[in-house]
Design a protein around this motif. Structure first.
Motif, PDB file in Angstrom:
ATOM      1  N   PHE A   1      35.853   9.731  52.374  1.00 23.76           N
ATOM      2  CA  PHE A   1      34.571   9.181  52.806  1.00 23.76           C
ATOM      3  C   PHE A   1      34.399   7.934  51.959  1.00 23.76           C
ATOM      4  O   PHE A   1      34.546   7.995  50.739  1.00 23.76           O
ATOM      5  CB  PHE A   1      33.449  10.195  52.562  1.00 23.76           C
ATOM      6  CG  PHE A   1      32.063   9.633  52.770  1.00 23.76           C
ATOM      7  CD1 PHE A   1      31.737   8.947  53.929  1.00 23.76           C
ATOM      8  CD2 PHE A   1      31.076   9.812  51.805  1.00 23.76           C
ATOM      9  CE1 PHE A   1      30.454   8.431  54.111  1.00 23.76           C
ATOM     10  CE2 PHE A   1      29.791   9.311  51.987  1.00 23.76           C
ATOM     11  CZ  PHE A   1      29.481   8.620  53.140  1.00 23.76           C
ATOM     12  N   ALA A   2      34.142   6.809  52.622  1.00 27.11           N
ATOM     13  CA  ALA A   2      34.227   5.523  51.915  1.00 27.11           C
ATOM     14  C   ALA A   2      32.953   4.695  52.053  1.00 27.11           C
ATOM     15  O   ALA A   2      32.948   3.644  52.686  1.00 27.11           O
ATOM     16  CB  ALA A   2      35.427   4.746  52.461  1.00 27.11           C
ATOM     17  N   PRO A   3      31.867   5.155  51.482  1.00 22.60           N
ATOM     18  CA  PRO A   3      30.629   4.384  51.625  1.00 22.60           C
ATOM     19  C   PRO A   3      30.623   3.126  50.753  1.00 22.60           C
ATOM     20  O   PRO A   3      31.260   3.096  49.704  1.00 22.60           O
ATOM     21  CB  PRO A   3      29.558   5.361  51.129  1.00 22.60           C
ATOM     22  CG  PRO A   3      30.269   6.227  50.144  1.00 22.60           C
ATOM     23  CD  PRO A   3      31.681   6.361  50.651  1.00 22.60           C
ATOM     24  N   SER A   4      29.924   2.127  51.224  1.00 23.62           N
ATOM     25  CA  SER A   4      29.683   0.946  50.397  1.00 23.62           C
ATOM     26  C   SER A   4      28.376   1.208  49.655  1.00 23.62           C
ATOM     27  O   SER A   4      27.381   1.559  50.292  1.00 23.62           O
ATOM     28  CB  SER A   4      29.539  -0.295  51.272  1.00 23.62           C
ATOM     29  OG  SER A   4      30.669  -0.412  52.099  1.00 23.62           O
ATOM     30  N   PRO A   5      28.362   1.037  48.347  1.00 18.39           N
ATOM     31  CA  PRO A   5      27.131   1.367  47.597  1.00 18.39           C
ATOM     32  C   PRO A   5      26.111   0.241  47.681  1.00 18.39           C
ATOM     33  O   PRO A   5      25.722  -0.340  46.672  1.00 18.39           O
ATOM     34  CB  PRO A   5      27.640   1.583  46.177  1.00 18.39           C
ATOM     35  CG  PRO A   5      28.848   0.707  46.077  1.00 18.39           C
ATOM     36  CD  PRO A   5      29.457   0.627  47.459  1.00 18.39           C
TER      37      PRO A   5
END
Ligand code: GLU
Length: 441
Positions: free
Chosen positions: A6-10
């Motif tokens: 899971f690769a969210p942008s913060p």
């Protein structure tokens, strides 16, 4: 080994849309006994904030979506630079100098001529001297990946067979003029080096996937299996993108939504399986199959989370909610009977406080004029304390005998006098908890 991420942008708090992506990737990894990576896509130093990284972790932990590994793209910039060099050497990378305004103009012209607005690759014709001059005038250019103009095809886990003509897509910019590496290449390098086997993400990434497949192949990597889930809409099918900000996981938590309610809904919504409350993560993992999701936009109604939350709470033993019961002010010795009474009558744990206040302080009695004498008579008949589960039965029996009232005309005035409400908990379980009455008894 199955590996997902899971690769969210913060750059903000994660919301229900992100949760769908996170959960699908999590469930695939867990079902296969594989690895689930939390990857923080923080290559944008201006928009990425540490506060959001912490918030993402908190939200994931709250939901029980535990990751096996955490990675940050900002730690891996040298890997991306290496990949960029490789593409440069292969002749798949070129520098372009158009300003955003120039690009916009080109797009408008193309659209006016009825052509798709695809970057025209003008920069490929620049001589070294021309590039030198442009660099001196405008600073470094952006770096674009030169797509092979052929069809890009893959079998998508949700969308089925996809075929995209690469000529209909602009050569993607992978590095900005200021040197910032963009997600498109960073993600490819990570997915390849981290052995990611399955990528589930929103259908807004379909075009990215097409270009990323060519980048992966150019770099000699193996393509993961891709699945693109549909985007969420509001209950009427309206776009949700603008409202997602108000559907942050932390706001839902604040409103009392329970993780299992949220997970149960999100793990099935938009699939051919019914949405049912599941009792734990193992059950969700067990029944999960990404191929059962449909391509059509998925309607999401935040209100659906509340009945699921209520149902989940109803199923819990006191031990699981003891903190919340104590926080509502309930003394430890009353926690067990209080929970037995309250669990059927709350939507969220936030409702406990109100029930405890009713027990502790009593309610403003609701007594109709014609019931005044009846209530006075009933009060006189109230047995001696301490009250227990039998008290209500014994008492109402005595009141019935004394007054001749029965059924609704017997019970309803008593309920209204004691709780100020026409509906509510079982009176037999509530009565022993009413502190004012107890004191009197
Ligand atoms: N950081 C990207 C996003 O949040 C990740 C997309 C992907 O899963 O590859 O959209």
């Amino acid at each position: 080994m199955t590996t997902t991420r899971f690769a969210p942008s913060p750059t903000g708090y994660i919301h229900v849309g992100n949760l769908r992506t996170a959960l699908m990737n999590y469930l695939i990894a867990r079902k296969a006994g594989g690895t689930f990576i939390l990857r923080i896509d923080d290559t944008d130093p201006e928009r990425s904030k540490e506060e959001y990284v912490d918030a993402i972790k908190q939200d994931m932990e709250w939901l029980g979506l535990h990751w096996d590994r955490i990675e940050r793209q900002s730690d891996r910039l040298d890997r991306y630079a290496e990949a960029a060099d490789k593409l440069r050497e292969m002749g798949r990378f070129y520098e372009a100098f158009e300003t955003p305004t120039e690009l916009d103009l080109k797009r408008k012209k193309q659209l006016n001529m009825g052509k798709p607005p695809v970057y025209d690759r003008a920069a490929l014709n620049l001589s070294d001297a021309e590039k030198e001059a442009l660099r001196a005038e405008r600073g470094n250019g952006v770096w674009r990946f030169k797509l092979d103009h052929e069809r890009i095809e893959w079998n998508d886990g949700i969308l089925g067979d996809i075929s995209i003509d690469a000529a209909s897509v602009s050569d993607p910019v992978l590095i900005r003029g200021d040197g910032q590496v963009l997600y498109t290449i960073a993600s490819v390098v990570d997915d390849t080096e981290m052995g990611v086997t399955d990528v589930v993400r929103g259908s807004d990434h379909v075009t990215n996937t097409a270009t990323q497949i060519q980048i992966i192949e150019a770099l000699g990597g193996t393509c993961p299996r891709f699945a693109h889930h549909s985007l969420l809409t509001g209950p009427q099918g309206e776009a949700l993108s603008k409202r997602l900000g108000t559907l942050a996981l932390r706001d839902l938590r604040e409103q009392g939504v329970q993780p299992m309610a949220l997970l149960s809904l999100m793990a099935r919504l938009g699939s051919s399986d019914p949405v049912e409350l599941r009792s734990d993560m193992a059950e969700l993992i067990e029944g999960f199959d990404v191929n059962r999701f449909g391509a059509a936009p998925t309607k999401f109604d935040v209100q659906d989370l509340f009945p699921l939350t209520a149902k989940h709470l109803q199923s819990l033993p006191l031990a699981d909610v003891a903190d919340a019961v104590a926080e509502a002010g309930v003394p430890a010795e009353l926690a067990e009977p209080f929970w037995a009474m309250a669990r059927e009558n709350i939507t969220t744990l936030g409702d406990l406080k109100g029930w405890w206040e009713l027990c502790r302080d009593g309610a403003e009695p609701l007594i109709a004029d014609e019931d005044r004498d009846f209530i006075a008579e009933a009060v006189a008949l109230l047995p001696e304390g301490p009250f227990d589960g039998e008290t209500w039965g014994t008492w109402t029996k005595a009141v019935k005998e004394a007054t001749g009232r029965k059924g609704k005309s017997l019970f309803m005035p008593l309920r209204k006098a004691l709780t100020g409400m026409e509906r509510g908990p079982e009176m037999a379980t509530l009565l022993p908890l009413l502190q004012v009455i107890r004191a009197r008894g």
